[in-house]
Design an enzyme around this catalytic site. Structure first.
Site, PDB file in Angstrom:
ATOM      1  N   ASP A  36       0.849  -1.202   0.000  1.00  0.00           N
ATOM      2  CA  ASP A  36       0.000   0.000   0.000  1.00  0.00           C
ATOM      3  C   ASP A  36       0.875   1.239   0.000  1.00  0.00           C
ATOM      4  OD1 ASP A  36      -3.231   0.324   0.783  1.00  0.00           O
ATOM      5  OD2 ASP A  36      -2.017   2.131   1.024  1.00  0.00           O
ATOM      6  N   ASP A  62       3.827   1.730  -4.597  1.00  0.00           N
ATOM      7  CA  ASP A  62       2.925   2.456  -5.478  1.00  0.00           C
ATOM      8  C   ASP A  62       2.666   1.549  -6.680  1.00  0.00           C
ATOM      9  OD1 ASP A  62       1.683   4.106  -7.267  1.00  0.00           O
ATOM     10  OD2 ASP A  62       3.162   5.729  -7.151  1.00  0.00           O
ATOM     11  N   TYR A 155     -13.342   6.763 -14.580  1.00  0.00           N
ATOM     12  CA  TYR A 155     -13.488   5.587 -13.712  1.00  0.00           C
ATOM     13  C   TYR A 155     -14.106   4.437 -14.516  1.00  0.00           C
ATOM     14  CZ  TYR A 155     -14.440   2.913  -9.436  1.00  0.00           C
ATOM     15  OH  TYR A 155     -14.455   1.941  -8.463  1.00  0.00           O
ATOM     16  N   LYS A 159     -12.516   0.674 -15.302  1.00  0.00           N
ATOM     17  CA  LYS A 159     -13.142  -0.518 -14.733  1.00  0.00           C
ATOM     18  C   LYS A 159     -13.681  -1.454 -15.815  1.00  0.00           C
ATOM     19  CE  LYS A 159     -12.086   0.427 -10.505  1.00  0.00           C
ATOM     20  NZ  LYS A 159     -11.125  -0.427  -9.778  1.00  0.00           N
ATOM     21  N   THR A 190     -16.317   2.666   2.151  1.00  0.00           N
ATOM     22  CA  THR A 190     -14.855   2.796   2.310  1.00  0.00           C
ATOM     23  C   THR A 190     -14.503   4.279   2.181  1.00  0.00           C
ATOM     24  OG1 THR A 190     -14.373   2.691  -0.047  1.00  0.00           O
ATOM     25  CG2 THR A 190     -14.559   0.573   1.096  1.00  0.00           C
TER      26      THR A 190
HETATM   27  N1  NAD Z   1     -15.936   1.557  -2.393  1.00  0.00           N
HETATM   28  C1  NAD Z   1     -16.694   1.315  -3.442  1.00  0.00           C
HETATM   29  O1  NAD Z   1     -17.885   1.703  -3.475  1.00  0.00           O
HETATM   30  C2  NAD Z   1     -16.130   0.530  -4.607  1.00  0.00           C
HETATM   31  C3  NAD Z   1     -17.038   0.004  -5.545  1.00  0.00           C
HETATM   32  C4  NAD Z   1     -16.545  -0.716  -6.617  1.00  0.00           C
HETATM   33  C5  NAD Z   1     -15.191  -0.925  -6.746  1.00  0.00           C
HETATM   34  N2  NAD Z   1     -14.327  -0.394  -5.837  1.00  0.00           N
HETATM   35  C6  NAD Z   1     -12.901  -0.635  -6.031  1.00  0.00           C
HETATM   36  O2  NAD Z   1     -12.374  -1.258  -4.877  1.00  0.00           O
HETATM   37  C7  NAD Z   1     -10.959  -1.013  -4.817  1.00  0.00           C
HETATM   38  C8  NAD Z   1     -10.584  -0.597  -3.407  1.00  0.00           C
HETATM   39  O3  NAD Z   1     -11.196   0.651  -3.133  1.00  0.00           O
HETATM   40  P1  NAD Z   1     -11.823   1.026  -1.716  1.00  0.00           P
HETATM   41  O4  NAD Z   1     -13.234   1.317  -1.960  1.00  0.00           O
HETATM   42  O5  NAD Z   1     -11.424   0.052  -0.696  1.00  0.00           O
HETATM   43  O6  NAD Z   1     -11.087   2.454  -1.500  1.00  0.00           O
HETATM   44  P2  NAD Z   1     -10.167   3.015  -0.330  1.00  0.00           P
HETATM   45  O7  NAD Z   1      -9.780   4.380  -0.813  1.00  0.00           O
HETATM   46  O8  NAD Z   1     -10.851   2.890   0.980  1.00  0.00           O
HETATM   47  O9  NAD Z   1      -8.893   2.058  -0.319  1.00  0.00           O
HETATM   48  C9  NAD Z   1      -7.962   2.076  -1.369  1.00  0.00           C
HETATM   49  C10 NAD Z   1      -6.608   1.582  -0.860  1.00  0.00           C
HETATM   50  O10 NAD Z   1      -5.696   1.606  -1.974  1.00  0.00           O
HETATM   51  C11 NAD Z   1      -4.515   2.325  -1.590  1.00  0.00           C
HETATM   52  N3  NAD Z   1      -3.933   2.968  -2.779  1.00  0.00           N
HETATM   53  C12 NAD Z   1      -4.426   3.999  -3.497  1.00  0.00           C
HETATM   54  N4  NAD Z   1      -3.601   4.304  -4.503  1.00  0.00           N
HETATM   55  C13 NAD Z   1      -2.560   3.439  -4.424  1.00  0.00           C
HETATM   56  C14 NAD Z   1      -1.375   3.246  -5.188  1.00  0.00           C
HETATM   57  N5  NAD Z   1      -1.095   4.015  -6.255  1.00  0.00           N
HETATM   58  N6  NAD Z   1      -0.530   2.256  -4.849  1.00  0.00           N
HETATM   59  C15 NAD Z   1      -0.797   1.468  -3.761  1.00  0.00           C
HETATM   60  N7  NAD Z   1      -1.898   1.615  -2.996  1.00  0.00           N
HETATM   61  C16 NAD Z   1      -2.758   2.593  -3.327  1.00  0.00           C
HETATM   62  C17 NAD Z   1      -4.996   3.313  -0.537  1.00  0.00           C
HETATM   63  O11 NAD Z   1      -3.944   3.791   0.285  1.00  0.00           O
HETATM   64  C18 NAD Z   1      -6.022   2.485   0.224  1.00  0.00           C
HETATM   65  O12 NAD Z   1      -5.437   1.709   1.238  1.00  0.00           O
HETATM   66  C19 NAD Z   1     -10.671   0.033  -5.890  1.00  0.00           C
HETATM   67  O13 NAD Z   1     -10.124  -0.610  -7.035  1.00  0.00           O
HETATM   68  C20 NAD Z   1     -12.038   0.592  -6.197  1.00  0.00           C
HETATM   69  O14 NAD Z   1     -12.129   1.138  -7.489  1.00  0.00           O
HETATM   70  C21 NAD Z   1     -14.778   0.323  -4.765  1.00  0.00           C
END
Ligand code: NAD
Length: 293
Positions: A36, A62, A155, A159, A190
């Site tokens: 992370d 990253d 986005y 996706k 989240t």
């Molecule tokens: N939350 C939703 O509603 C939702 C819905 C569909 C899909 N998603 C997908 O789920 C995945 C996780 O998202 P989330 O909702 O848990 O968001 P979040 O922001 O709570 O968590 C994202 C995590 O990724 C890390 N991160 C961000 N950029 C990074 C990078 N360049 N390198 C390494 N780590 C990095 C952040 O530090 C964090 O720990 C994403 O791919 C998101 O698109 C989320």
């Protein structure tokens, strides 16, 4: 679980969906490697997993950087002897809004993290998973990978691409005993709506995380995300779906009708092509399969 005592690398595993999946896979007996970009979150996530007696380690990385992926894979192998699985989860919400408000820099950030981050993860991990005799790759796409989201162009683009790549890789990697799935949740509670907090860390902006302008907590995006389902439900669903070898992992069956409407529109467009005076004669042509030599 079939994969217990194997090793999984989870990108973006310090928070949100990534952390919940890492915890669930760890509780199912897997060794967990968290990667992370956010160091304090990573440290606290590792402490929480250790308190649950989960074998885990982690690194600040990253997903945009190939060298970081190499370090992540090397850490998994040096710590646990082999790598069997990848959860390509790290992602950002981009900058929702009208087309004209998004700069190319906004697009670049979203594409780099959400799409090229996933590609680099697979490039780094898959050769090692092949060496280990197989395992799985879960790519975290979204319901936005199943249909276009207005005001979320970049986005949606990333996706839909991740869903398509997952289909391509599922076929390509089946021969290596690697199961590939696209996880497609709708809203999950989240910090995704606060993704700008990560942007300064990845895309070299001069602002420090404290100075970043985050969305109003009453904004529509903040509301729908905070009212989303619990990430632990998503994680349990992932385990259920991995056990059943599902390729598309859905967490929100209430979106089925909306996706069916999209397929119905696509099917209707095929029907018009079939009756077209220009291309209708191609209807019964055999399909051309691309098979690399
Ligand atoms: N939350 C939703 O509603 C939702 C819905 C569909 C899909 N998603 C997908 O789920 C995945 C996780 O998202 P989330 O909702 O848990 O968001 P979040 O922001 O709570 O968590 C994202 C995590 O990724 C890390 N991160 C961000 N950029 C990074 C990078 N360049 N390198 C390494 N780590 C990095 C952040 O530090 C964090 O720990 C994403 O791919 C998101 O698109 C989320």
């Amino acid at each position: 679980m079939e994969y217990s005592s194997r090793t999984v690398l989870v990108s973006g595993g310090a928070e949100g969906i990534g952390y919940a999946i890492a915890k669930a896979l760890g509780l199912a007996g897997m060794n967990v490697v968290l990667g992370d970009i956010n160091k304090p979150s990573l440290q606290s996530a590792l402490t929480q997993l250790q308190e649950l007696d989960i074998n885990c380690t982690g690194l600040v990385m990253d997903v945009v950087k190939a060298d970081d992926w190499r370090r992540a894979v090397d850490l998994a192998i040096s710590q646990y002897g082999a790598l069997h699985a990848l959860v390509n989860n790290a992602g950002v919400g981009g900058k929702p809004g009208p087309i004209e408000n998004n700069t190319l820099a906004d697009w670049q950030w979203c594409i780099d993290v959400n799409l090229l981050g996933v590609v680099q993860g697979v490039q780094a991990a898959v050769p090692r998973i092949k060496q280990a005799g197989g395992g799985f790759v879960v790519n975290v796409a979204s319901m936005a990978g199943m249909m276009g989201v207005p005001y979320g162009g970049e986005y949606t683009a990333t996706k839909l691409a991740v869903a398509g790549l997952s289909e391509a890789w599922a076929v390509e990697l089946a021969a290596f005993n690697i199961h590939v799935a696209a996880l497609c949740p709708a809203f999950v509670s989240t910090n995704i709506h606060l993704s700008e907090r990560n942007r300064a860390l990845t895309h070299g902006q001069t602002t420090t995380p404290d100075e970043i302008e985050l969305p109003d907590p009453d904004s529509v995006m903040s509301q729908v995300v905070t009212n989303g389902i619990n990430p632990d439900l998503v994680a349990q669903r992932v385990i259920e779906a991995l056990n059943a070898k599902e390729h598309y992992i859905f967490t929100h069956p209430n979106y089925r009708k909306a996706v069916q409407q999209r397929y119905a529109a696509i099917d209707a467009a095929f029907e018009r092509a079939e009756s077209s005076a220009i291309v209708g004669h191609l209807c019964n042509h055999p399909l051309d399969a691309f098979v690399p030599q």
